[in-house]
Design a protein around this motif. Structure first.
Motif, PDB file in Angstrom:
ATOM      1  N   SER A 175     -18.235 -43.876 -23.407  1.00 10.72           N
ATOM      2  CA  SER A 175     -18.396 -44.048 -21.966  1.00 10.72           C
ATOM      3  C   SER A 175     -18.460 -42.706 -21.252  1.00 10.72           C
ATOM      4  CB  SER A 175     -17.246 -44.888 -21.417  1.00 10.72           C
ATOM      5  OG  SER A 175     -17.464 -45.203 -20.062  1.00 10.72           O
ATOM      6  N   ALA A 176     -17.663 -41.730 -21.699  1.00  8.85           N
ATOM      7  CA  ALA A 176     -17.693 -40.406 -21.084  1.00  8.85           C
ATOM      8  C   ALA A 176     -19.047 -39.742 -21.278  1.00  8.85           C
ATOM      9  CB  ALA A 176     -16.588 -39.531 -21.675  1.00  8.85           C
ATOM     10  N   HIS A 216     -12.698 -41.211 -18.501  1.00  8.80           N
ATOM     11  CA  HIS A 216     -12.816 -41.702 -19.871  1.00  8.80           C
ATOM     12  C   HIS A 216     -12.547 -40.612 -20.904  1.00  8.80           C
ATOM     13  CE1 HIS A 216     -13.994 -45.821 -19.085  1.00  8.80           C
ATOM     14  NE2 HIS A 216     -14.673 -45.362 -18.060  1.00  8.80           N
ATOM     15  N   GLY A 248     -21.641 -41.436 -19.086  1.00 10.82           N
ATOM     16  CA  GLY A 248     -21.425 -41.056 -17.697  1.00 10.82           C
ATOM     17  C   GLY A 248     -22.003 -39.693 -17.358  1.00 10.82           C
ATOM     18  N   VAL A 249     -21.858 -38.732 -18.253  1.00 14.53           N
ATOM     19  CA  VAL A 249     -22.435 -37.400 -18.045  1.00 14.53           C
ATOM     20  C   VAL A 249     -23.966 -37.479 -17.999  1.00 14.53           C
ATOM     21  CG1 VAL A 249     -22.757 -35.120 -19.065  1.00 14.53           C
ATOM     22  CG2 VAL A 249     -20.487 -36.154 -19.034  1.00 14.53           C
ATOM     23  N   SER A 282     -16.761 -39.989 -15.720  1.00 15.65           N
ATOM     24  CA  SER A 282     -16.778 -39.351 -17.036  1.00 15.65           C
ATOM     25  C   SER A 282     -15.436 -38.699 -17.342  1.00 15.65           C
ATOM     26  CB  SER A 282     -17.897 -38.308 -17.102  1.00 15.65           C
ATOM     27  OG  SER A 282     -19.155 -38.901 -16.860  1.00 15.65           O
TER      28      SER A 282
END
Length: 407
Positions: free
Chosen positions: A164-165, A84, A168-169, A81
């Motif tokens: 994407s970040a 990104h 990811g989180v 994360s």
């Protein structure tokens, strides 16, 4: 959540880890233009991800054996994360390169731990199917990445990184709350007391060279080299040689990756049982080489789509076939072997794009001709060194016979 019911979450994490590798590929032409960078920068942006993945994979694999799988999975998602988020905020090429380096560290933590986790919760009979699904998540994430990146870029050049970040989180939070540890506490304590340190990268490489699964690791490198050779310059090639647009590239890669992943799930286990892993590996390497070279024949959009779909299918079948053999050969060192698997993958990710970018500046089609030659050499030379018994079937003793003596 029970351990075996956590497998879908593992697949999602595996998909995300590999998604980040290819996310940047379709927007490379616009990013390079924005940062006033040349063609070789495309290779650097892809290969620098593999550099830190290579450096940290053996360490992460060993830590997964000593301290458990879950901590490495959580750490990998955090790094994923962060990389990104930094990419989304970058204003020059150097920051984008740093973000890719962090992303490689995240992948190094995630992938060996996930593969080892899958091995922990399956028997020998179940492992082939589990590795097939894990391989599907791995390769589809890497291959779908360019398509997702291209589609999200319609909302802005940095939109793929923001999305994407966030994902990811969310994956990290789900894993933190729902994912149980698969490595038993007593096993971790025993390894903390008795296991020799394997965190030195070059020592681990030396151990892998003397191991019974070294040839398969070389094939992992060869396959990854060919795949990243394809992807690193694909958008630049079809734009300059055939005049494709960003949207056309995104649609092409997305459709081809989905079809290739479906073919992998349907075909891998069936053809491996019928023909044996050795023949499947040799055939897929050779067919990948042919399909790579065929991309140079015509610029017709549907022809390129068909050939690309075949290339993705052949590569998708290769990965789980090799993962299954490596897992059976690993015995109690699942984390170590998974780490070396990731390390050799990283070497292919380093040298494939780097060389592809250099060759592309010499001649547009040269990277594909060279990549095809490497894949064909892998089929001819490497597979011959695997013992005539195609694969280990049920026991570790058979696995040792199939791969020779250990170092």
């Amino acid at each position: 959540m029970r351990i075996k019911s956590a497998f879908p979450l593992l697949l999602i994490n595996m998909f995300l880890a590999n998604l980040s590798m290819g996310l940047v590929i379709p927007i490379l032409p616009e990013l390079l233009e924005q940062f006033r960078a040349g063609g070789q920068a495309a290779g650097y942006l892809v290969s620098c991800f593999g550099l830190t993945q290579f450096l940290f994979s053996p360490i992460a694999g060993n830590l997964a054996d000593r301290y458990g799988r879950k901590p490495l999975i959580i750490a990998g998602l955090i790094l994923f994360s962060a990389s990104h988020l930094l990419a989304a905020l970058s204003w020059d090429l150097s920051l984008l390169l740093v973000s890719r380096l962090i992303g490689g560290m995240g992948s190094a933590a995630l992938i060996p731990a996930i593969i080892a986790y899958a091995a922990d919760i399956t028997t020998d009979d179940q492992r082939g199917k589990a590795m097939s699904w894990s391989g599907a998540a791995m390769t589809s994430g890497f291959i779908i990445g360019p398509g997702v990146g291209g589609l999200l870029a319609e909302w802005g050049l940095k939109a793929p990184f923001h999305a994407s970040a966030i994902v990811g989180v969310l994956a990290m939070l789900c894993s933190l709350w729902l994912l149980p540890e698969s490595l038993k506490p007593e096993v971790r304590k025993l390894r903390l007391r008795t296991q020799q340190s394997k965190t030195n990268l070059f020592r681990q490489i030396a151990l892998s060279v003397r191991s019974r699964y070294f040839i398969l690791l070389l094939i992992v490198f060869t396959m990854t080299f060919g795949l990243t050779h394809f992807e690193a310059i694909f958008p630049l090639y079809v734009v300059q040689a055939y005049g494709f647009g960003t949207g056309e590239i995104a649609v092409l890669l997305t459709l081809c990756s989905l079809i290739g992943t479906f073919n992998q799930i349907v075909l891998t286990d069936r053809i491996s049982r019928r023909f044996g892993e050795k023949k499947v590996i040799g055939a897929m390497l050779a067919l990948s080489a042919v399909s790579l070279a065929c991309l140079l024949v015509s610029g017709n959009y549907f022809y390129v789509m068909f050939v690309t779909m075949l290339f993705f299918t052949f590569n998708n079948i290769l990965r789980p076939t090799m993962n299954t053999l490596l897992s059976k050969a690993a015995g109690e060192d699942q984390g170590f072997v998974a780490g070396m698997n990731n390390a050799y993958t990283s070497l292919g990710t380093i040298f494939g794009p780097l060389l592809a970018g250099i060759l592309f500046d010499i001649d547009l089609g040269l990277p594909y001709l060279f990549g095809a030659s490497v894949l064909l050499a892998g089929s001819i030379v490497l597979v011959r060194r695997i013992d005539g018994r195609s694969s280990p079937s049920a026991s570790e003793a058979e696995s040792e016979t199939a791969f020779g003596t250990t170092g």
